[in-house]
Design an enzyme around this catalytic site. Structure first.
Site, PDB file in Angstrom:
ATOM      1  N   ARG A  51       0.852  -1.201   0.000  1.00  0.00           N
ATOM      2  CA  ARG A  51       0.000   0.000   0.000  1.00  0.00           C
ATOM      3  C   ARG A  51       0.883   1.244   0.000  1.00  0.00           C
ATOM      4  NH1 ARG A  51      -1.570   1.857   4.637  1.00  0.00           N
ATOM      5  NH2 ARG A  51      -2.169  -0.157   5.491  1.00  0.00           N
ATOM      6  N   TYR A 104     -16.415  15.968 -16.317  1.00  0.00           N
ATOM      7  CA  TYR A 104     -16.867  14.596 -16.112  1.00  0.00           C
ATOM      8  C   TYR A 104     -17.904  14.582 -14.980  1.00  0.00           C
ATOM      9  CZ  TYR A 104     -16.949   9.811 -14.522  1.00  0.00           C
ATOM     10  OH  TYR A 104     -17.376   8.572 -14.109  1.00  0.00           O
ATOM     11  N   ASP A 177      -7.485  18.648 -14.936  1.00  0.00           N
ATOM     12  CA  ASP A 177      -7.726  17.273 -15.343  1.00  0.00           C
ATOM     13  C   ASP A 177      -7.299  17.169 -16.808  1.00  0.00           C
ATOM     14  OD1 ASP A 177      -8.821  14.884 -16.323  1.00  0.00           O
ATOM     15  OD2 ASP A 177     -10.486  14.947 -14.894  1.00  0.00           O
ATOM     16  N   LYS A 202      -8.019   6.011 -19.469  1.00  0.00           N
ATOM     17  CA  LYS A 202      -8.351   6.512 -20.792  1.00  0.00           C
ATOM     18  C   LYS A 202      -7.133   6.419 -21.732  1.00  0.00           C
ATOM     19  CE  LYS A 202     -12.268   6.986 -18.835  1.00  0.00           C
ATOM     20  NZ  LYS A 202     -12.321   7.797 -17.658  1.00  0.00           N
TER      21      LYS A 202
HETATM   22  C1  LIG Z   1     -12.160  13.689 -17.572  1.00  0.00           C
HETATM   23  C2  LIG Z   1     -12.302  12.578 -16.569  1.00  0.00           C
HETATM   24  N1  LIG Z   1     -11.749  12.729 -15.357  1.00  0.00           N
HETATM   25  C3  LIG Z   1     -11.855  11.756 -14.416  1.00  0.00           C
HETATM   26  C4  LIG Z   1     -12.557  10.592 -14.664  1.00  0.00           C
HETATM   27  C5  LIG Z   1     -12.679   9.554 -13.591  1.00  0.00           C
HETATM   28  O1  LIG Z   1     -11.769   8.518 -13.815  1.00  0.00           O
HETATM   29  P1  LIG Z   1     -12.024   6.982 -13.431  1.00  0.00           P
HETATM   30  O2  LIG Z   1     -13.216   6.509 -14.203  1.00  0.00           O
HETATM   31  O3  LIG Z   1     -10.730   6.326 -13.831  1.00  0.00           O
HETATM   32  O4  LIG Z   1     -12.265   6.923 -11.961  1.00  0.00           O
HETATM   33  C6  LIG Z   1     -13.131  10.399 -15.921  1.00  0.00           C
HETATM   34  C7  LIG Z   1     -13.880   9.146 -16.210  1.00  0.00           C
HETATM   35  O5  LIG Z   1     -14.562   9.042 -17.212  1.00  0.00           O
HETATM   36  C8  LIG Z   1     -13.012  11.418 -16.892  1.00  0.00           C
HETATM   37  O6  LIG Z   1     -13.561  11.310 -18.115  1.00  0.00           O
END
Ligand SMILES: Cc1ncc(COP(=O)(O)O)c(C=O)c1O
Length: 384
Positions: A51, A104, A177, A202
């Site tokens: 961890r 998101y 992000d 992604k």
């Molecule tokens: C732009 C963006 N940020 C964060 C996330 C969250 O990531 P995760 O699904 O890996 O938890 C997503 C998920 O689709 C996303 O599209």
């Protein structure tokens, strides 16, 4: 590796010297929870429990840090786990943050439904309009300005350099992000951002076979605080997931070049299509963020959203009619995906300021033969 090495070189080698024992060219999956100590406290290479740290995760973290031009990165079990760790670390109950008007849905849900209960309040701001963000920052204490660029799912563009200046003048941190762009297309820390967030699920992973997240930070002291929270709360990336992500990262540049090329052709075709009322793609000169995107991105990415003249039911029907574009959530894999944000990825923001139009379709344009993709979309829109 040296800091002078190019992006593609770092993507393949950073954090991944051949195994010193066997010479294995590919880093092993250290599928292990604990480590033999040479006497109490006598750790080998700092590893005591997975961890806290694991060699496969360390390699991924070093590679991601190198790709974002940062001293440190931390790898998590998901993008949401990364966001959660960040907010717990840099915010306290009673703080106020600014969140984007397009993002998101899960990120907004984290602010609106989880951290609100912890006493963290937020305002929604049009993140593409720096003047509006400055207005919100004026005269009050804001801890974090949160940005996505390009945004999910409306592909809005935020000016990272200008936002960083505005946030810093007000004593706030700028979090970007960078999931939609990936570090190959955009490096927010170099433009002044304080923290980069990734859903490595992604483009970084790239093959729709692993869920993961990352935080990348410029300030080593902040990195130390994040590492403390990460260890204390435990949302870490497992060894196999870290290994899969590292394998994906090796081909990030080659994949992104192809994603961008295919997406541009798809956007151009849709822009001419009679069934389409609007195409949202920052590579099109008509996009309001085109110039900013040109300045801060290497190319415009693989995500394309568009709206249908005939409305929501037509959009839902089109999503169900594709042959190659798979109907599914997520994005950034080699295979093309199609989805209806209002009923799928962004269903959780219905009724909120982030609600998305019902006639919207989002594409994650893959790296297949682009002529096949264009034919598939044309037939799904009713003219094939
Ligand atoms: C732009 C963006 N940020 C964060 C996330 C969250 O990531 P995760 O699904 O890996 O938890 C997503 C998920 O689709 C996303 O599209």
């Amino acid at each position: 590796m040296t800091n002078q090495d190019g992006f593609e070189t770092l993507a393949i080698h950073a954090g991944q010297e051949p195994d010193p024992v066997t010479g294995a060219v590919v880093l092993p999956i250290y599928q292990v929870s604990t480590y033999k100590q040479d006497g109490v406290g006598g750790l080998r290479g700092g590893y005591e429990y997975s961890r806290s740290a694991n060699p496969t995760r360390t390699a991924l973290e070093q590679c991601l840090a190198a790709l974002e031009g940062a001293p440190r990165a931390l790898a998590f079990a998901s993008g949401m786990a990364a966001e959660d760790c960040l907010l717990r670390t840099v915010c306290s109950p009673g703080d106020h943050v600014l969140v984007p008007d397009d993002a998101y849905g899960g990120t907004y849900r984290l602010f609106a439904r989880v951290f609100s209960g912890w006493g963290l309040t937020h305002d929604v701001v049009p993140i593409s309009h720096v003047a509006a963000v400055r207005e919100q920052l004026a005269g009050r204490k804001i801890t974090v300005v949160w940005a996505e660029t390009p945004t999910n799912p409306l592909l809005g563009i935020a000016d990272i350099r200008a936002l960083a200046e505005a946030a810093h003048e007000a004593g706030a941190l700028l979090v970007v992000d960078n999931t939609f762009a990936s570090p190959y297309l955009q490096q927010p820390l170099a433009l002044g951002a304080d923290v980069v967030v990734h859903s490595t699920t992604k483009y970084l992973g790239g093959h729709s076979d692993v869920v993961g997240g990352a935080l990348v930070v410029a300030d080593p002291e902040l990195a130390e605080r994040l590492a403390f929270t990460q260890n204390a709360t435990g949302g870490v990336a497992g060894p196999f997931d870290s290994w899969l992500t590292l394998r994906g990262v090796k081909t990030l540049a080659a994949r992104m070049d192809r994603h961008c090329r295919n997406a541009m052709r798809v956007a151009q075709m849709l822009a001419e299509h009679p069934a389409v009322s609007e195409v949202l793609y920052p590579g099109l000169p008509s996009h309001p963020g085109h110039k900013t995107a040109q300045e801060q991105m290497r190319a415009f990415g693989g995500m394309v959203s568009f709206r249908l003249l005939a409305g929501e039911e037509a959009a839902v029907r089109a999503c169900g009619r594709t042959r190659l574009f798979t109907l599914g959530e997520s994005l950034g894999g080699v295979e093309s995906l199609i989805e209806h944000p209002a009923r799928m990825t962004h269903a959780s923001v219905t009724g909120s300021p982030l609600e998305v139009p019902g006639d919207l379709i989002r594409l994650s344009v893959g790296i297949e033969d682009c002529d096949d993709l264009l034919d598939d979309l044309r037939q799904a829109l009713g003219d094939g």
